[in-house]
Design a protein around this motif. Sequence first.
Motif, PDB file in Angstrom:
ATOM      1  N   LYS A   4     -13.909   4.757   6.198  1.00 19.06           N
ATOM      2  CA  LYS A   4     -14.610   4.708   4.911  1.00 19.06           C
ATOM      3  C   LYS A   4     -15.794   5.664   4.917  1.00 19.06           C
ATOM      4  CE  LYS A   4     -12.278   1.207   3.098  1.00 19.06           C
ATOM      5  NZ  LYS A   4     -11.471   1.345   1.891  1.00 19.06           N
ATOM      6  N   PHE A   5     -15.940   6.357   3.798  1.00 21.83           N
ATOM      7  CA  PHE A   5     -17.042   7.305   3.660  1.00 21.83           C
ATOM      8  C   PHE A   5     -17.941   6.928   2.484  1.00 21.83           C
ATOM      9  CE2 PHE A   5     -13.915   9.607   6.062  1.00 21.83           C
ATOM     10  CZ  PHE A   5     -14.632  10.475   6.872  1.00 21.83           C
ATOM     11  N   SER A   6     -19.215   7.248   2.629  1.00 22.46           N
ATOM     12  CA  SER A   6     -20.156   7.105   1.516  1.00 22.46           C
ATOM     13  C   SER A   6     -20.671   8.487   1.158  1.00 22.46           C
ATOM     14  CB  SER A   6     -21.361   6.252   1.932  1.00 22.46           C
ATOM     15  OG  SER A   6     -20.987   4.917   2.095  1.00 22.46           O
ATOM     16  N   GLU A   7     -20.579   8.822  -0.114  1.00 18.25           N
ATOM     17  CA  GLU A   7     -21.039  10.148  -0.526  1.00 18.25           C
ATOM     18  C   GLU A   7     -22.547  10.075  -0.797  1.00 18.25           C
ATOM     19  OE1 GLU A   7     -22.366  13.304  -1.785  1.00 18.25           O
ATOM     20  OE2 GLU A   7     -21.912  12.303  -3.682  1.00 18.25           O
ATOM     21  N   ILE A   8     -23.325  10.805   0.007  1.00 11.85           N
ATOM     22  CA  ILE A   8     -24.785  10.670  -0.070  1.00 11.85           C
ATOM     23  C   ILE A   8     -25.480  12.009  -0.326  1.00 11.85           C
ATOM     24  CG2 ILE A   8     -24.783   8.618   1.413  1.00 11.85           C
ATOM     25  CD1 ILE A   8     -25.892  10.564   3.654  1.00 11.85           C
ATOM     26  N   GLY A   9     -24.749  12.937  -0.915  1.00  8.06           N
ATOM     27  CA  GLY A   9     -25.331  14.267  -1.140  1.00  8.06           C
ATOM     28  C   GLY A   9     -26.622  14.237  -1.935  1.00  8.06           C
ATOM     29  N   LEU A  10     -26.714  13.328  -2.919  1.00  7.41           N
ATOM     30  CA  LEU A  10     -27.915  13.290  -3.748  1.00  7.41           C
ATOM     31  C   LEU A  10     -29.105  12.764  -2.961  1.00  7.41           C
ATOM     32  CD1 LEU A  10     -26.199  12.007  -7.003  1.00  7.41           C
ATOM     33  CD2 LEU A  10     -27.417  14.168  -6.791  1.00  7.41           C
ATOM     34  N   SER A  11     -28.927  11.646  -2.266  1.00 13.75           N
ATOM     35  CA  SER A  11     -30.080  11.120  -1.530  1.00 13.75           C
ATOM     36  C   SER A  11     -30.404  12.002  -0.334  1.00 13.75           C
ATOM     37  CB  SER A  11     -29.841   9.672  -1.091  1.00 13.75           C
ATOM     38  OG  SER A  11     -28.776   9.574  -0.190  1.00 13.75           O
ATOM     39  N   ALA A  12     -29.406  12.707   0.192  1.00 12.97           N
ATOM     40  CA  ALA A  12     -29.679  13.592   1.320  1.00 12.97           C
ATOM     41  C   ALA A  12     -30.363  14.874   0.873  1.00 12.97           C
ATOM     42  CB  ALA A  12     -28.380  13.917   2.049  1.00 12.97           C
ATOM     43  N   GLY A  13     -30.358  15.122  -0.436  1.00 15.34           N
ATOM     44  CA  GLY A  13     -31.077  16.284  -0.955  1.00 15.34           C
ATOM     45  C   GLY A  13     -30.314  17.593  -0.886  1.00 15.34           C
ATOM     46  N   VAL A  14     -28.997  17.520  -0.768  1.00 14.03           N
ATOM     47  CA  VAL A  14     -28.236  18.762  -0.604  1.00 14.03           C
ATOM     48  C   VAL A  14     -27.203  18.982  -1.705  1.00 14.03           C
ATOM     49  CG1 VAL A  14     -28.538  18.740   1.890  1.00 14.03           C
ATOM     50  CG2 VAL A  14     -26.523  17.637   0.919  1.00 14.03           C
ATOM     51  N   SER A  15     -27.345  18.282  -2.826  1.00 20.47           N
ATOM     52  CA  SER A  15     -26.267  18.309  -3.814  1.00 20.47           C
ATOM     53  C   SER A  15     -26.235  19.581  -4.653  1.00 20.47           C
ATOM     54  CB  SER A  15     -26.370  17.087  -4.725  1.00 20.47           C
ATOM     55  OG  SER A  15     -27.580  17.127  -5.425  1.00 20.47           O
ATOM     56  N   ALA A  16     -27.350  20.267  -4.770  1.00 18.17           N
ATOM     57  CA  ALA A  16     -27.379  21.437  -5.663  1.00 18.17           C
ATOM     58  C   ALA A  16     -27.880  22.665  -4.925  1.00 18.17           C
ATOM     59  CB  ALA A  16     -28.275  21.144  -6.866  1.00 18.17           C
ATOM     60  N   THR A  17     -26.973  23.588  -4.658  1.00 20.87           N
ATOM     61  CA  THR A  17     -27.379  24.838  -3.997  1.00 20.87           C
ATOM     62  C   THR A  17     -26.744  26.028  -4.694  1.00 20.87           C
ATOM     63  OG1 THR A  17     -25.557  24.562  -2.414  1.00 20.87           O
ATOM     64  CG2 THR A  17     -27.718  23.799  -1.720  1.00 20.87           C
ATOM     65  N   ASP A  18     -26.539  25.896  -6.011  1.00 19.20           N
ATOM     66  CA  ASP A  18     -25.952  26.985  -6.777  1.00 19.20           C
ATOM     67  C   ASP A  18     -24.527  27.275  -6.345  1.00 19.20           C
ATOM     68  OD1 ASP A  18     -27.135  28.395  -8.995  1.00 19.20           O
ATOM     69  OD2 ASP A  18     -28.918  28.452  -7.749  1.00 19.20           O
ATOM     70  N   TRP A  19     -24.081  28.483  -6.661  1.00 18.60           N
ATOM     71  CA  TRP A  19     -22.677  28.836  -6.464  1.00 18.60           C
ATOM     72  C   TRP A  19     -22.452  29.053  -4.965  1.00 18.60           C
ATOM     73  CZ3 TRP A  19     -20.554  29.998 -11.542  1.00 18.60           C
ATOM     74  CH2 TRP A  19     -19.151  30.032 -11.539  1.00 18.60           C
ATOM     75  N   SER A  20     -21.950  28.015  -4.280  1.00 20.25           N
ATOM     76  CA  SER A  20     -22.043  27.979  -2.817  1.00 20.25           C
ATOM     77  C   SER A  20     -20.681  28.136  -2.159  1.00 20.25           C
ATOM     78  CB  SER A  20     -22.657  26.648  -2.381  1.00 20.25           C
ATOM     79  OG  SER A  20     -23.909  26.471  -3.016  1.00 20.25           O
ATOM     80  N   ARG A  36     -20.931  18.925  -7.876  1.00 19.11           N
ATOM     81  CA  ARG A  36     -22.116  19.080  -7.048  1.00 19.11           C
ATOM     82  C   ARG A  36     -21.649  19.027  -5.596  1.00 19.11           C
ATOM     83  NH1 ARG A  36     -23.170  13.043  -8.887  1.00 19.11           N
ATOM     84  NH2 ARG A  36     -22.642  11.970  -6.974  1.00 19.11           N
ATOM     85  N   ASN A  37     -22.469  19.515  -4.697  1.00 22.08           N
ATOM     86  CA  ASN A  37     -22.096  19.412  -3.292  1.00 22.08           C
ATOM     87  C   ASN A  37     -21.990  17.938  -2.933  1.00 22.08           C
ATOM     88  OD1 ASN A  37     -22.519  22.152  -3.263  1.00 22.08           O
ATOM     89  ND2 ASN A  37     -24.503  22.017  -2.214  1.00 22.08           N
ATOM     90  N   THR A  38     -21.019  17.621  -2.080  1.00 22.01           N
ATOM     91  CA  THR A  38     -20.927  16.239  -1.635  1.00 22.01           C
ATOM     92  C   THR A  38     -21.053  16.177  -0.127  1.00 22.01           C
ATOM     93  OG1 THR A  38     -18.525  16.449  -1.696  1.00 22.01           O
ATOM     94  CG2 THR A  38     -19.564  15.351  -3.555  1.00 22.01           C
ATOM     95  N   LEU A  39     -21.733  15.147   0.319  1.00 19.91           N
ATOM     96  CA  LEU A  39     -21.878  14.909   1.758  1.00 19.91           C
ATOM     97  C   LEU A  39     -21.318  13.516   2.016  1.00 19.91           C
ATOM     98  CD1 LEU A  39     -22.955  15.773   4.518  1.00 19.91           C
ATOM     99  CD2 LEU A  39     -25.183  14.841   3.874  1.00 19.91           C
ATOM    100  N   GLN A  40     -20.185  13.483   2.689  1.00 20.78           N
ATOM    101  CA  GLN A  40     -19.514  12.213   2.927  1.00 20.78           C
ATOM    102  C   GLN A  40     -19.948  11.683   4.284  1.00 20.78           C
ATOM    103  OE1 GLN A  40     -17.680  11.137   0.479  1.00 20.78           O
ATOM    104  NE2 GLN A  40     -17.082  12.971  -0.653  1.00 20.78           N
ATOM    105  N   LEU A  41     -20.700  10.598   4.235  1.00 22.37           N
ATOM    106  CA  LEU A  41     -21.145   9.989   5.485  1.00 22.37           C
ATOM    107  C   LEU A  41     -20.057   9.037   5.972  1.00 22.37           C
ATOM    108  CD1 LEU A  41     -23.585   9.595   7.465  1.00 22.37           C
ATOM    109  CD2 LEU A  41     -24.133   7.563   6.112  1.00 22.37           C
ATOM    110  N   ASN A  42     -19.639   9.251   7.196  1.00 21.73           N
ATOM    111  CA  ASN A  42     -18.577   8.431   7.775  1.00 21.73           C
ATOM    112  C   ASN A  42     -19.165   7.079   8.180  1.00 21.73           C
ATOM    113  OD1 ASN A  42     -16.424   7.411   9.272  1.00 21.73           O
ATOM    114  ND2 ASN A  42     -15.866   9.439  10.067  1.00 21.73           N
ATOM    115  N   ARG A  43     -18.703   6.016   7.521  1.00 17.25           N
ATOM    116  CA  ARG A  43     -19.232   4.674   7.811  1.00 17.25           C
ATOM    117  C   ARG A  43     -18.360   3.935   8.815  1.00 17.25           C
ATOM    118  NH1 ARG A  43     -22.582   3.130   3.346  1.00 17.25           N
ATOM    119  NH2 ARG A  43     -23.486   1.609   4.772  1.00 17.25           N
ATOM    120  N   GLY A  44     -17.376   4.638   9.381  1.00 13.81           N
ATOM    121  CA  GLY A  44     -16.459   3.991  10.308  1.00 13.81           C
ATOM    122  C   GLY A  44     -15.340   3.299   9.559  1.00 13.81           C
ATOM    123  N   ASN A  45     -14.312   2.921  10.282  1.00 16.74           N
ATOM    124  CA  ASN A  45     -13.221   2.169   9.672  1.00 16.74           C
ATOM    125  C   ASN A  45     -12.525   2.951   8.563  1.00 16.74           C
ATOM    126  OD1 ASN A  45     -11.799  -0.178   9.972  1.00 16.74           O
ATOM    127  ND2 ASN A  45     -12.845  -1.235   8.299  1.00 16.74           N
TER     128      ASN A  45
END
Lengths: 1095, 438
Positions: A365-381, A354-363
């Motif tokens: 470290k990243f948090s992958e928030i694609g699902l809560s951000a609503g961008v995880s599924a956009t077909d063959w992208s 699925r699409n991943t959106l890695q939010l930079n938390r500093g230091n």
Amino acid sequence: MQRSILSNWMFLLVGGLLLTSCIGDKRFSKLSASKTGIAFTNELKATADLNIINYLYFFNGGGVGAGDLNGDGLQDLVFVSNQGENAVYLNKGELKFQGISYVLGIDNREMKWSTGIAIAVVNGDGRLDLYISEVGSYLKIEGENKLFINTGNDKEGIPIFEEQAKKYGLDLVGFGTQAVFFDYDLDNDLDMYMLNHSVHSNGTFKRSDIRTESHPLAGDRLMRNDGERFTDVTSKSGIYNSALGYGLGIGISDVNQDGWPDIYVGNDFHENDYLYLNQGDGTFKESLGEMIKHTSRFSMGNDLADINNDGLIDILSLDMLPRDYEKLKSSAGEDPYDIYQYKLKYGYHDQHSRNTLQLNRGNGKFSEIGLSAGVSATDWSWSGLMADFDLDGFNDMFIANGIIGRTNDLDYINFISNEVNQQRLAGDLTEKDLSLTNKMPVVEVPNYAFRNNRELGFESVSMAWGFEQKSFSNGAVYVDLDNDGDLEIVTNNINEPAFIFKNNTRERVPEAHFLTVRFEGPPSNPWGVGARVELTLSDDSNLVRELFPVRGYQSTQPHELYFGLDSLTKADLKVTWPDGRVEKLSNVESDQTIYLSYTKAKADVIENSEAQLHPFQESWEMGFEHKENNFIEFHRESLIPGMLSAEGPAFAQGDVNEDGLIDYFFGGAKNQPSYFYLQLPGKKFEIKKLDDDIRYEDVSAVFVDHDKDGDLDLVIGSGGNEFSGESPFSELRLYQNVSGTFFRDTSAIESIFLNTSIVAPADYDLDGDFDLFVGARSVPWKYGFVPESYFLKNENGVFQKDQELTAQFGKILGMVTDAKWAHIDGNRKPDLVVASDWSTIKVVYQDNDGFSLTNLMGSEGLWNCVEVGDFDADGKLDIVAGNLGSNSKLAVSDGEILRLYVNDFDDNGSVEQIMVIEKEGREELFTTKDELVKQLNFIKKKYVDYASFAQAHLHEILPPEKLNAAIKYEVRDTRSSIFFQEHNGDFSRIPLANEAQFSSIQAINVRDFNFDGLPDIMAAGNYSRASIQRGKYDASYGEVLMNWTNREMKYIPNATHGLYLDGEIRHLAFTNIDRTNALIVVKNDAPVQVFRFGL
Amino acid sequence: MMKKLSLLPILLVCLSCEPDLRYQKILADPETYQSAMKRLTDIIVYDIFSPPVASRVYVYPNIAAYEVARHSSPEKYASLSGQLADLTETPTPGDLVDINLASLHAFLTVGKALIFSEEKIDNYANAFYQKLTDHGLPSSVKSESLAFGEQVASHILKWTDGDMYKQTRTYPKYTVRSEQAYWKPTPPDYMEGIEPHWREIRTLVLDSAEQYPPIPPLPFDMTSGSTFHTQLMEVYDIGKSLDQEQTEIAEFWDCNPYVSHHRGHAMFATKKITPGGHWMGITAIATRQAESSFDETVEAYARTSIALFDAFISCWDEKWKSLMVRPETLINEHLDEDWLPLLQTPPFPEYTSGHSVISRAAAVTLTDIFGDDFSFNDTTEVEYGLTERKFNSFMHASEEAAISRLYGGIHYMMAIENGVDQGQKVGEHIVRNLKTRR
């Protein structure tokens, strides 16, 4: 009659007018080829020599480049054609273009394959050159990458190019995807990274250590600019260049803010994505595993930009997950559990398709928030671009997608493709056989646009913004083609003319202001690649952009930076050039293109920023390491949403040897002893094993002086969901403390058997000794059946089943996960707050009339933990509870319902759990058909093909009478929340901050961190044993929420307090070690970590 | 050989008026049954059944057909009830019943219940019954015959229901064990192990799944020179030096119902008959060559499919007990990471070789029916793009099927040799204990 015809005409006329104005009203309007003069089409023609079967990236399309090629201040466009001639269009103003493809010379090769385009000043002469990647030396394709040096304009102002790849040492032969020119060694000239892909197409995956073996064609290259020529410095650079590199996406950014540009590479298939941290000494260190928890799996294009204006660069990486339910159910999805584990074992990182959106938390470290951000599924992208399309100051998203042949369609794989027999696949294809590839389902879909909602989320606005046309769009750029301050979008399409979407924002919303920044760089980098610009607005927001034009997919964005300022008209600006020189400008006026010159910048004066003091410092490991046993519940209950066997360890603290120092108990998983850590002075411990009982998986423990002999005894509950019935390993145990040593005493506790989640002590009958509530988590083998929890009354030191209370409440508390005794209603009798899985937060109130149960209305959730505190200081206790969070495929809120049906649907004696999400009235099955068929064989017969299964409704797939008779659970809000108690005893729910919804919260500690007299919250969790379809819950680093009064609990960035917790946290406990305040973090399947706490 | 049909329906038709008896010719023709069998095989291929499950889809329809067809010569044929585990006495036909039609109907009805693509059976049956009607089949005969076929089919299906198939569907999956000696999923799909609980399926003639266990596999020993290691090297070395004939043999006997091909994101499957399906094909060739009558054809299919069914259970019992690792896993791990077997490794443990066991059990049965001196041209695989091969006897074919697994790179010699022994014992037991003739 006549009148009615007339009125129909009127209607059509009016309707037509409305329609026209509607299109004009959208944020973007697609301009026709006849208007723009851009008729370029990436025509694809499959032949027996080259097609999707013998070249796996045959449908991947070509790139687009935008750049001012002739120096007239207007952005020109270059399109790559896979098989045909590449195209150059000069921008003549007013969105009209002149085709000048002839400037690239005539390419009369019979077969070629071009992919990405880089636009950059390669030879330092100030003019933008073109570098086009090709596939070389594959099948009948012979080719090498082409460098078109811009030799200046002719008399008509048309730039003239000469192919000189060889001269610069850039005539690379490989499976080219995309080149990037950037200054990795900060010597002020542009070096080059060549991203290649692999053509290895056997389905086997090998041990990942072949990653270190160089491959001449598939391996990536790092080319250092040595003035006249580029030198291949790959071998000692730390860059992988193996046949495993299915590189499809590349982005450059300084992700760790050390001033050196880093590289993100997205790899298709099982190979990990790479995140190369620039070491500043000419080498890179691949560091993805330390910074990112999981990535997209079939990684395609990516982009690196800041989505929340915190100055930290976030990462979007695209995949191919369908958004549409029916398409989802007929496509190959995630790997089965065992294969997933295999890949991990072979050295591959966690990856989800699925699409991943890695939010930079500093230091770092990243948090992958694609699902809560609503961008995880956009077909063959393919292309993912983050830019501020509506000029509101926040980066939005554009995603170009579509594929001619959806090769992962399960009906195609299983039923259609068989017509191509093995021999033909292995050998040569004939033209006739190609018709079989035409039977692949087509994914011709509209591109996606997402508007940043400024709260770490994105709203799909594709239709509202005018992206309704279906296409196969690959490379894309955002570019201000008409210099009006907003961003047009250009896509390169397969078998269809390129799209030019004009952005109407400036016309529609004149009060949306902008600032465009161009650069006059040092001599060898005249367009300023690598410059970073930070705008500070009057509302204190910080907008950061970096000039790395290669972004998205096979494409180059213009050499300028775009800022939307919303309604603000002034900004303070700071530019940092690659070598660290800085220039600051105050009160820059909006709505202009500003030119920043390297010559005006000066060495940065390091501001004497006070070294920030973090309250959490110096972490160390105490010694105990929990080791979860390898019990795979999916092998016996394959449809459960997640495994319950990894919910430990148990933890308890207390001074068991009365030496004034706090001691600790850690429960072992099955086959691991539980341990006492008896504190000695000076951060030392005497370690004692509870040796005899290693088969028990200890998940909950409490120290209580049950016999009032003055020392702390121990009650342990075991779980693990493995043993059922009256197994000795699910018996509640009591250990007597005899001078600091613990002995099991079966006479002091009535024999009860359960898969335990929690042992909660309190003197609930107010007779002066501790009684117990023991929560039951599940019925092993029968997830979803309600287990029986117990109340145990202390009668003269012996715990005995409280028949009355157990009978009254034992079977209606659900699948209990946590419980806490507290005086919720304020009377002197303790009440019990219970959290349970697939159920409500419950309060068992106790007053003079006895006990009564209250379900907090609408609180159905997947609760993991519960705590209490008077957060609004109104004298009444509130309840804070950890839920699944929002960053999940199962997350629901706002009218969606997550539902679980539990029944033996095929009468074969085993229980099935059917999970569905109800959206817009339709119950969408969560499980795949293949998973379901393994449990319910009749489904296979009912729906032989996948398409008909995908179209069927739940009550068609499963017998309605079985659904009706099923145990049914419903969840309507998966957010972790506080339930504020009102004066009348009702509760008002307020979800915790967005950052606390990124993962499953499994541990909460309530404490006044800032000594303002108000309780604050620390929450942590993560969960890695969910089904593979759900993926890993790993985006939490431990969140601190400060009580801001007015019922607001404000998220404090982790970088501020310094706490970054990795792994699956089960307990957060404050204690005192070595006469210092300390935080103990107890994790599943990991060592116990301790932080010194204090300023 | 002429077959003895019940004459009554023919007489009745004759008595009515201008009787159209063309349908009788169709029904008397064994090709009618052959065609229905072929249809079943095609659906098994389409629906994708694993080899053991496919043997189950073959056996019950043929038993149902036999239990009807035996009534064409009650004096010649014995019922299987009492001989097959738990099978109670099957119904007897009324006067109007055309036995062959009823037998076909029982076959199709049971077959339909066991496959997935039901409409493929329905379409076939409807077209066939229409053809009979067009060729003069009186409606009374039709309805009586179909009713009797139905009756036997439902008797068989009820019995089928008790064979533990349904229960085993949701038994726990195999948890992969990390020790080297044990089986692990194999490339390219790393599919989970097929039917780890197949031993729980009710055997038909064998007393139990473990009645004829093979000798234990060689002790796992990766030291160079150990017998096990030598056999592993044999797979590796042969795989690298296959001649054309060996390659042809391996491919001929591949019989993998689902071979997946990966071309990047593109995946394809090629589907073929199972090992059991191949022997059903040989049964077709043999019955045609021997000019067997309708009922003899049914008998041959029933006997062979029963042998296959029990042989699969016997073999699977051993596979999931010894859990032997496949050569591909060890070779990739220790010798050559890029080595690929000629055939795609099937998704279940190595020891013993399924094809060796079931081919020998089938060959023993067919030899008992048609004799040892029975040469034939095996064209079974032609429609799957492979060659034809000539065999002097069924045993000859079974020997080749067995050794093909070594050439194919998917079995050690021990699994082949001991598998053949196992199949021989299973086959002999069935020949000894199952009697179709009075």
